[in-house]
Design a protein around this motif. Structure first.
Motif, PDB file in Angstrom:
ATOM      1  N   PRO A 128     -48.573   2.243 -27.676  1.00 54.05           N
ATOM      2  CA  PRO A 128     -49.019   3.827 -27.497  1.00 54.05           C
ATOM      3  C   PRO A 128     -48.360   4.214 -26.210  1.00 54.05           C
ATOM      4  CG  PRO A 128     -51.107   1.979 -26.687  1.00 54.05           C
ATOM      5  CD  PRO A 128     -49.125   1.034 -27.361  1.00 54.05           C
ATOM      6  N   GLY A 129     -47.997   3.645 -25.167  1.00 45.38           N
ATOM      7  CA  GLY A 129     -48.127   4.467 -24.132  1.00 45.38           C
ATOM      8  C   GLY A 129     -46.446   4.109 -23.887  1.00 45.38           C
ATOM      9  N   ARG A 130     -45.517   4.154 -23.416  1.00 44.54           N
ATOM     10  CA  ARG A 130     -44.155   4.971 -22.206  1.00 44.54           C
ATOM     11  C   ARG A 130     -42.863   3.652 -22.819  1.00 44.54           C
ATOM     12  NH1 ARG A 130     -45.478   8.067 -17.002  1.00 44.54           N
ATOM     13  NH2 ARG A 130     -46.357   5.394 -16.107  1.00 44.54           N
ATOM     14  N   VAL A 131     -41.866   4.386 -22.781  1.00 45.45           N
ATOM     15  CA  VAL A 131     -40.643   3.068 -22.849  1.00 45.45           C
ATOM     16  C   VAL A 131     -39.803   3.464 -21.259  1.00 45.45           C
ATOM     17  CG1 VAL A 131     -39.682   4.805 -24.432  1.00 45.45           C
ATOM     18  CG2 VAL A 131     -39.015   2.649 -24.236  1.00 45.45           C
ATOM     19  N   SER A 132     -39.533   2.778 -20.581  1.00 47.49           N
ATOM     20  CA  SER A 132     -38.343   2.816 -19.669  1.00 47.49           C
ATOM     21  C   SER A 132     -36.968   2.604 -20.508  1.00 47.49           C
ATOM     22  CB  SER A 132     -38.607   1.113 -18.336  1.00 47.49           C
ATOM     23  OG  SER A 132     -39.369   2.310 -18.006  1.00 47.49           O
ATOM     24  N   THR A 133     -35.671   3.347 -19.706  1.00 46.26           N
ATOM     25  CA  THR A 133     -34.769   3.858 -21.259  1.00 46.26           C
ATOM     26  C   THR A 133     -33.494   3.634 -19.551  1.00 46.26           C
ATOM     27  OG1 THR A 133     -35.077   3.868 -22.456  1.00 46.26           O
ATOM     28  CG2 THR A 133     -33.186   4.511 -22.465  1.00 46.26           C
ATOM     29  N   GLU A 134     -32.743   3.334 -19.182  1.00 48.87           N
ATOM     30  CA  GLU A 134     -32.029   2.555 -17.814  1.00 48.87           C
ATOM     31  C   GLU A 134     -30.720   3.526 -17.741  1.00 48.87           C
ATOM     32  OE1 GLU A 134     -30.898  -0.384 -14.696  1.00 48.87           O
ATOM     33  OE2 GLU A 134     -32.787  -0.487 -16.049  1.00 48.87           O
ATOM     34  N   VAL A 135     -30.924   3.742 -16.728  1.00 52.10           N
ATOM     35  CA  VAL A 135     -29.290   5.268 -16.587  1.00 52.10           C
ATOM     36  C   VAL A 135     -28.307   3.964 -15.967  1.00 52.10           C
ATOM     37  CG1 VAL A 135     -28.042   6.276 -14.956  1.00 52.10           C
ATOM     38  CG2 VAL A 135     -30.625   7.060 -16.198  1.00 52.10           C
ATOM     39  N   ASP A 136     -27.316   4.187 -16.513  1.00 53.63           N
ATOM     40  CA  ASP A 136     -26.162   3.059 -16.167  1.00 53.63           C
ATOM     41  C   ASP A 136     -25.990   3.172 -14.922  1.00 53.63           C
ATOM     42  OD1 ASP A 136     -23.389   2.214 -16.218  1.00 53.63           O
ATOM     43  OD2 ASP A 136     -22.623   2.627 -17.655  1.00 53.63           O
ATOM     44  N   ALA A 137     -26.056   1.213 -14.631  1.00 53.96           N
ATOM     45  CA  ALA A 137     -26.039   1.046 -12.799  1.00 53.96           C
ATOM     46  C   ALA A 137     -24.819   1.095 -12.048  1.00 53.96           C
ATOM     47  CB  ALA A 137     -26.684  -0.817 -12.991  1.00 53.96           C
ATOM     48  N   ARG A 138     -23.642   1.452 -12.957  1.00 53.40           N
ATOM     49  CA  ARG A 138     -22.364   1.852 -12.621  1.00 53.40           C
ATOM     50  C   ARG A 138     -22.720   3.522 -11.829  1.00 53.40           C
ATOM     51  NH1 ARG A 138     -18.890   0.803 -17.994  1.00 53.40           N
ATOM     52  NH2 ARG A 138     -20.843   1.349 -18.733  1.00 53.40           N
ATOM     53  N   LEU A 139     -23.499   4.062 -12.110  1.00 52.84           N
ATOM     54  CA  LEU A 139     -24.133   5.911 -11.796  1.00 52.84           C
ATOM     55  C   LEU A 139     -24.541   5.992 -10.130  1.00 52.84           C
ATOM     56  CD1 LEU A 139     -24.620   7.978 -14.812  1.00 52.84           C
ATOM     57  CD2 LEU A 139     -22.194   7.014 -14.210  1.00 52.84           C
ATOM     58  N   SER A 140     -25.016   4.510  -9.631  1.00 55.93           N
ATOM     59  CA  SER A 140     -25.830   4.040  -8.954  1.00 55.93           C
ATOM     60  C   SER A 140     -25.682   4.918  -7.483  1.00 55.93           C
ATOM     61  CB  SER A 140     -26.389   2.618  -8.568  1.00 55.93           C
ATOM     62  OG  SER A 140     -26.515   1.892  -9.840  1.00 55.93           O
ATOM     63  N   PHE A 141     -24.654   5.006  -6.902  1.00 52.30           N
ATOM     64  CA  PHE A 141     -24.523   5.906  -6.197  1.00 52.30           C
ATOM     65  C   PHE A 141     -23.661   6.718  -6.263  1.00 52.30           C
ATOM     66  CE2 PHE A 141     -23.513   0.817  -5.140  1.00 52.30           C
ATOM     67  CZ  PHE A 141     -24.112   1.162  -4.379  1.00 52.30           C
ATOM     68  N   ASP A 142     -24.192   7.585  -7.607  1.00 45.61           N
ATOM     69  CA  ASP A 142     -23.533   9.324  -7.547  1.00 45.61           C
ATOM     70  C   ASP A 142     -24.598   9.594  -7.555  1.00 45.61           C
ATOM     71  OD1 ASP A 142     -22.647  11.560  -8.379  1.00 45.61           O
ATOM     72  OD2 ASP A 142     -20.308  10.546  -9.093  1.00 45.61           O
ATOM     73  N   LYS A 143     -25.453  10.205  -7.194  1.00 40.10           N
ATOM     74  CA  LYS A 143     -26.857  11.487  -7.662  1.00 40.10           C
ATOM     75  C   LYS A 143     -26.688  12.406  -8.878  1.00 40.10           C
ATOM     76  CE  LYS A 143     -29.644  15.078  -6.032  1.00 40.10           C
ATOM     77  NZ  LYS A 143     -29.482  16.014  -4.827  1.00 40.10           N
ATOM     78  N   ASP A 144     -25.403  13.254  -8.743  1.00 42.44           N
ATOM     79  CA  ASP A 144     -25.396  13.998  -9.683  1.00 42.44           C
ATOM     80  C   ASP A 144     -24.934  13.258 -11.025  1.00 42.44           C
ATOM     81  OD1 ASP A 144     -25.599  15.752  -7.843  1.00 42.44           O
ATOM     82  OD2 ASP A 144     -23.601  16.101  -7.383  1.00 42.44           O
ATOM     83  N   GLU A 145     -24.495  12.328 -10.456  1.00 38.90           N
ATOM     84  CA  GLU A 145     -23.806  11.319 -12.698  1.00 38.90           C
ATOM     85  C   GLU A 145     -25.270  10.908 -12.602  1.00 38.90           C
ATOM     86  OE1 GLU A 145     -21.252  11.072 -14.389  1.00 38.90           O
ATOM     87  OE2 GLU A 145     -20.166  12.611 -13.651  1.00 38.90           O
ATOM     88  N   MET A 146     -25.537  10.634 -12.151  1.00 38.00           N
ATOM     89  CA  MET A 146     -26.994  10.052 -12.290  1.00 38.00           C
ATOM     90  C   MET A 146     -28.012  10.966 -13.093  1.00 38.00           C
ATOM     91  SD  MET A 146     -28.678   6.949 -10.450  1.00 38.00           S
ATOM     92  CE  MET A 146     -27.785   7.900  -8.595  1.00 38.00           C
ATOM     93  N   LEU A 147     -28.166  12.644 -12.540  1.00 39.55           N
ATOM     94  CA  LEU A 147     -28.889  13.354 -12.478  1.00 39.55           C
ATOM     95  C   LEU A 147     -28.911  13.810 -14.193  1.00 39.55           C
ATOM     96  CD1 LEU A 147     -29.087  15.724  -9.862  1.00 39.55           C
ATOM     97  CD2 LEU A 147     -31.172  15.324 -11.618  1.00 39.55           C
ATOM     98  N   ALA A 148     -27.151  14.092 -14.638  1.00 33.65           N
ATOM     99  CA  ALA A 148     -26.660  14.403 -15.779  1.00 33.65           C
ATOM    100  C   ALA A 148     -26.932  13.195 -16.946  1.00 33.65           C
ATOM    101  CB  ALA A 148     -25.164  14.873 -15.908  1.00 33.65           C
TER     102      ALA A 148
END
Length: 365
Positions: A128-148
């Motif tokens: 009934p609530g929310r699901v968490s979907t993860e951004v690729d860990a290889r982008l962990s040190f790139d703020k802009d790529e994580m945003l995109a």
């Protein structure tokens, strides 16, 4: 001799009757509330103190234990994608990736994104609530790529008719990840789940970024202490992972931060029980099963009232202070790096599987 045996037999019956009578009296003297708790499973009791989240990509497990929310990561999606029951989702994602054209790399990336969202969509049918979907860990040190990447995932959910309120975007709790989370929350109204969190410095920075939720890892902290000290076992009340989450929870509640705490990565039910009362706990199907069969009494261990009285001082961390404080915690540095590497490795395995499937489809096999 027969008479002696008869006497012994009668004596045993008398003792047995006395024990039954005493047991009945004991039960009758127990409060209704205590009797009710004893009949309820530990999982049912836990749900009264804490929002229970399923840590899995397996829909059947979600359906069985009826959690409020569910969370996934590349490792869980990889495991689920190998199951025959979910091949249709992989096939659909590959068709999507090929149909959107571009280079092989772009087709694989589009397939990966679609697959993660497809699993999320199926999960949302069962919670009934929310699901968490993860951004690729290889982008962990790139703020802009994580945003995109985060905005692309939210866009795919939107195309499928799912409002962003039902989705949490998971980001690594690096400095860059935390700042990406801050921008997603402030500028785009996208809720974030900060994962791979091991240090108090990470927790403070996330609270100051005003992200929706953090997932401090309990079990992986315990793993590190067992591997790096001479000690191989801990009672729940002294478990270093439990103590870490307890401190973070108390700090957040004492100083009124809106960010909520979701304990994650459990190794045993003792850790789960020791954090009853935490905002949320994300638990694997195996441990959910154990809790559903356990009928011991669950006590609320964490609450706002207790937190208000704890002895903690408020701190502020800019980037320099964050990097220094996090760096001072050897366990956190090593486990964050290790976690990013492991999630990245599983993402690469998933990509390899997808590449082979795409090639097979193109060759008409």
């Amino acid at each position: 001799m027969a008479e002696k045996q008869h006497i012994l037999s009668v004596s045993a019956i008398e003792v047995s009757d006395e024990m039954v009578s005493a047991d009945k009296n004991k039960k009758n003297n127990e409060s209704p509330d205590k009797r009710r708790k004893m009949s309820e499973s530990a999982l049912s009791q836990l749900k009264k103190h804490t929002v229970v989240v399923a840590d899995t990509g397996d829909f059947n497990a979600i359906e069985e234990y009826k959690p409020q929310d569910a969370t996934t990561n590349p490792s869980l999606i990889l495991a689920a994608a190998k199951m025959p029951a979910y091949q249709h989702l992989l096939d659909q994602a590959i068709k999507y990736g090929i149909a959107n054209g571009g280079t092989e790399e772009e087709q694989v990336a589009n397939t990966m994104d679609k697959l993660f969202v497809s699993f999320g969509l199926e999960i949302l049918k069962k919670v009934p609530g929310r699901v968490s979907t993860e951004v690729d860990a290889r982008l962990s040190f790139d703020k802009d790529e994580m945003l995109a990447k985060a905005l692309k995932l939210i866009g795919l959910y939107k195309e499928a008719g799912i409002n962003k309120e039902r989705v949490l975007i998971k980001l690594s709790s690096t400095w860059e990840g935390i700042q990406a989370g801050k921008e997603l929350e402030e500028k785009h109204g996208v809720h974030c789940n900060m994962t791979l969190l091991f240090s108090f410095a990470q927790a403070v920075a996330c609270a100051e970024a005003n992200v929706t939720l953090i997932s401090p890892f309990v079990g992986r902290i315990l793993d590190w202490y067992k591997e790096n000290t001479g000690r191989k076992s801990y009672e729940p009340h002294e478990d270093p992972g439990v103590l870490s989450v307890t401190k973070i929870y108390n700090y957040y509640k004492k100083f009124g931060y809106s960010t909520v705490v979701m304990g994650a990565s459990f190794r045993n039910t003792g850790q789960v029980k020791a954090l009853a009362g935490c905002d949320l706990l994300t638990i694997s199907p195996g441990l959910l099963g154990e809790l559903s069969q356990d009928h011991s009494t669950i006590e609320e261990m964490l609450n706002v009232e207790k937190a208000k009285g704890c002895d903690l001082e408020k701190v502020h961390l800019d980037e320099k202070a964050f990097r220094w404080e996090h760096n001072e915690d050897r366990m956190a540095v090593e486990k964050l790096s290790d976690g990013i590497r492991k999630f990245a490795a599983d993402a690469i395995k998933l990509e390899t599987m997808i590449k082979e499937k795409i090639l097979s489809v193109k060759n008409g096999q």
